[in-house]
Design an enzyme around this catalytic site. Structure first.
Site, PDB file in Angstrom:
ATOM      1  N   SER A 143     -53.156  71.662  -4.636  1.00 57.26           N
ATOM      2  CA  SER A 143     -52.419  70.232  -5.109  1.00 57.26           C
ATOM      3  C   SER A 143     -53.108  68.782  -5.006  1.00 57.26           C
ATOM      4  CB  SER A 143     -50.939  70.254  -4.539  1.00 57.26           C
ATOM      5  OG  SER A 143     -50.250  69.315  -4.718  1.00 57.26           O
ATOM      6  N   TYR A 156     -44.871  71.811   1.778  1.00 54.95           N
ATOM      7  CA  TYR A 156     -45.117  72.030   1.003  1.00 54.95           C
ATOM      8  C   TYR A 156     -46.984  71.763   1.021  1.00 54.95           C
ATOM      9  CZ  TYR A 156     -46.868  72.010  -4.121  1.00 54.95           C
ATOM     10  OH  TYR A 156     -47.520  71.909  -5.552  1.00 54.95           O
TER      11      TYR A 156
END
Ligand code: NAP
Length: 250
Positions: A143, A156
């Site tokens: 990501s 995350y």
């Protein structure tokens, strides 16, 4: 023109919806036989398999919770049973949860690391056992948060920074075995997961759109062609790289 993944077998984790389902459909359209892995959404996985088959492709749905190492062996055994071999692993299954530091719990940490990092490593370990003499291909879905690291996303972001480090390390370790390892770092993509978490319509989405040179968030089919490219011989001299597919946001 021949299809780019003709004769290849691909396992796509978390392919019952979102980015994974689009990757499964795009890989099948290029001739790959695809294992559509899911954890709970059998209906979603069946829909993806039916879409692939209706277009003349080959696919099966296989249930396995990738955060549980014991279930990963079964995923690859089922793949072998269905298609006889494994050539491509797409480590896509992942979860994203947000928490300020003051509210953080060990559960918040372990839930994300167990799937996004440990699951990815264990699936890669199992895939490598099954890759043949011609090597194999691992594509990790990371990501932009791996480096953007926004507030309330420390865990995350850390999982995805780990994914990029693992990509680089495994590329060096596995290169001599003709196994390539790359990662894709998507920007915000409108998926079922993003919609159900509420961030699809949030202030955060507006901020991201404002900071994105191409002026919009992504759709799953903005990401899937890059996975096909990385799985195909078109990228045969590329390994250990992380590609930002994010409309220019980073
Ligand atoms: P999504 O819409 O929430 O879909 C997640 C998929 O993963 C589903 O197919 C789900 O299957 C599966 N999954 C969840 N837990 C699993 C487990 N324990 N074992 C196996 N499969 C599991 O997700 P997405 O937004 O497409 O995200 C996919 C990947 O892209 C993730 O790694 C995410 O971190 C990354 N990413 C997403 C964005 C974004 O903005 N959407 C941006 C950058 C990176 P079930 O429904 O059966 O549980």
């Amino acid at each position: 023109m021949s299809k780019k993944l003709e004769g290849k077998v691909a396992v796509v984790t978390g392919a019952s919806k979102g980015i994974g389902s689009s990757i499964a459909v795009h890989m099948a359209a290029e001739g790959a036989s695809v294992v559509v892995n899911y954890a709970t959404s059998k209906d979603g996985a069946d829909r993806v398999v039916n879409e692939i088959i209706s277009k003349g492709g080959k696919a099966v749905a296989v249930k396995a919770d990738v955060s549980k190492p014991a279930e990963i062996e079964g995923l690859f055994n089922e793949t072998k049973k269905a298609f006889g071999k494994v050539d491509i692993l797409v480590n896509n299954a992942g979860i994203y949860e947000f928490s300020p530091l003051v509210e953080m719990t060990p559960e918040h940490f372990h839930k994300q690391f167990d799937l996004n990092v440990l699951g990815l490593l264990m699936a890669s370990k199992e895939a490598v056992k099954h890759f043949g003499n011609n090597g194999g291909n691992i594509i990790n879905i990371s990501s932009v948060v791996a480096t953007l690291a926004p507030p309330n996303a420390s865990v995350y972001s850390a999982t995805k920074a780990a994914v990029n480090a693992i990509t680089r390390s495994l590329a060096q370790e596995l290169g001599p075995n003709k196994i390539r390892v790359n990662s894709i770092n998507p920007g915000m993509v409108e998926t079922e997961g993003v919609k159900s978490s509420g961030i699809g319509e949030s202030e955060m989405r507006k901020q991201i759109e404002a900071q994105t040179p191409l002026g919009r968030i992504g759709q799953p089919d903005d990401i899937a062609p890059m996975a096909v490219f990385l799985a195909s011989a078109d990228s045969k001299w590329i390994t250990g790289e992380s590609f930002y597919i994010s409309g220019g946001m980073r």
